[in-house]
Write an enzyme that holds these catalytic residues in place. Sequence first.
Site, PDB file in Angstrom:
ATOM      1  N   SER A  36       0.780  -1.119  -0.033  1.00 11.26           N
ATOM      2  CA  SER A  36       0.022  -0.166  -0.125  1.00 11.26           C
ATOM      3  C   SER A  36       0.938   1.311  -0.024  1.00 11.26           C
ATOM      4  O   SER A  36       1.662   1.502   0.977  1.00 11.26           O
ATOM      5  CB  SER A  36      -1.117  -0.112   1.282  1.00 11.26           C
ATOM      6  OG  SER A  36      -1.364   1.456   1.593  1.00 11.26           O
TER       7      SER A  36
HETATM    8  N1  LIG Z   1      -6.640   8.482   2.006  1.00 13.03           N
HETATM    9  C1  LIG Z   1      -6.209   7.203   2.653  1.00 13.03           C
HETATM   10  C2  LIG Z   1      -6.135   6.072   1.430  1.00 13.03           C
HETATM   11  C3  LIG Z   1      -6.168   4.695   2.276  1.00 13.03           C
HETATM   12  C4  LIG Z   1      -6.413   3.512   1.198  1.00 13.03           C
HETATM   13  O1  LIG Z   1      -7.323   3.611   0.309  1.00 13.03           O
HETATM   14  N2  LIG Z   1      -5.722   2.493   1.238  1.00 13.03           N
HETATM   15  C5  LIG Z   1      -5.934   1.340   0.706  1.00 13.03           C
HETATM   16  C6  LIG Z   1      -4.922   0.356   0.343  1.00 13.03           C
HETATM   17  S1  LIG Z   1      -3.750   1.201  -0.718  1.00 13.03           S
HETATM   18  C7  LIG Z   1      -6.990   0.591   1.119  1.00 13.03           C
HETATM   19  O2  LIG Z   1      -6.928   0.264   2.529  1.00 13.03           O
HETATM   20  N3  LIG Z   1      -8.157   0.081   0.545  1.00 13.03           N
HETATM   21  C8  LIG Z   1      -9.047  -1.117   1.178  1.00 13.03           C
HETATM   22  C9  LIG Z   1     -10.608  -0.435   1.289  1.00 13.03           C
HETATM   23  O3  LIG Z   1     -10.553   0.654   0.855  1.00 13.03           O
HETATM   24  O4  LIG Z   1     -11.401  -1.357   1.408  1.00 13.03           O
HETATM   25  C10 LIG Z   1      -4.758   7.199   3.415  1.00 13.03           C
HETATM   26  O5  LIG Z   1      -4.093   7.960   2.681  1.00 13.03           O
HETATM   27  O6  LIG Z   1      -4.561   6.666   4.315  1.00 13.03           O
END
Ligand SMILES: N[C@@H](CCC(=O)N[C@@H](CS)C(=O)NCC(=O)O)C(=O)O
Length: 224
Positions: A13
């Site tokens: 990530s």
């Molecule tokens: N704006 C957030 C975005 C975090 C994000 O979307 N992470 C992704 C992994 S790269 C995630 O956890 N996706 C799983 C989901 O949205 O269910 C940050 O900067 O922490």
Amino acid sequence: MSSKIILYHLSLSPPVRSVLLTAKALGIELELRDVNFLKGEQFESEYLKINPQHTIPTIDDNGVIIYDSHAICGYLVDKYATDDSLYPKDIVARAHVNARLHFDTGFLFARLRYMFEPIFFYGENEIPKWKIEYMQKCWDLMEAFLANGQYVCGDTITIADYCCIATISSVDKVAPIDVAKYPKLLAWIELMQALPVYQVNVEGANAIQEALFDTLAKRKSEEA
Ligand SMILES: N[C@@H](CCC(=O)N[C@@H](CS)C(=O)NCC(=O)O)C(=O)O
């Protein structure tokens, strides 16, 4: 006695890696707990209790729960840094850093996720050309930002550099950066890569793009 900050993470990530870069720069040791978002582990009820937004990264700093990488990086500097250079307290300087953090969220990472998520989670078998070009429009913007100094907010490195490099290095094989067109962007990438802390970014940045290409290849072979 306080214990180590827990980071819910997966090195694939980009936002997780911006926290790893910031923590490394601050000399903070983290207790890492894997949440594999590709397998849906972020939807488990125990995790949803601490982060209903079901994203990684999340930190648990002795009961203080924070999610969103940009919020986490700012918090770590405010709480643990010996000076404020990575996230200035001066309101104008901080506003400029915040602008770049929002650029990561709203431009860089947003465009990355709209290319990657349909492949990982919605069974799509290709990335439309326009999405790659849309991502590459961000390279023009980065080139313009870097006209004002060697880092994204002038001549001092800030958490905005860690957040932007974590994202850009996770997509540069999918949406290549034209060396001739973007000399300042390339110079900044090389500057970031030369930092000792950068090592925490390398494996995950390659792995997420390999995972994307592997998934696309698998889809193609299933179709054939
Ligand atoms: N704006 C957030 C975005 C975090 C994000 O979307 N992470 C992704 C992994 S790269 C995630 O956890 N996706 C799983 C989901 O949205 O269910 C940050 O900067 O922490």
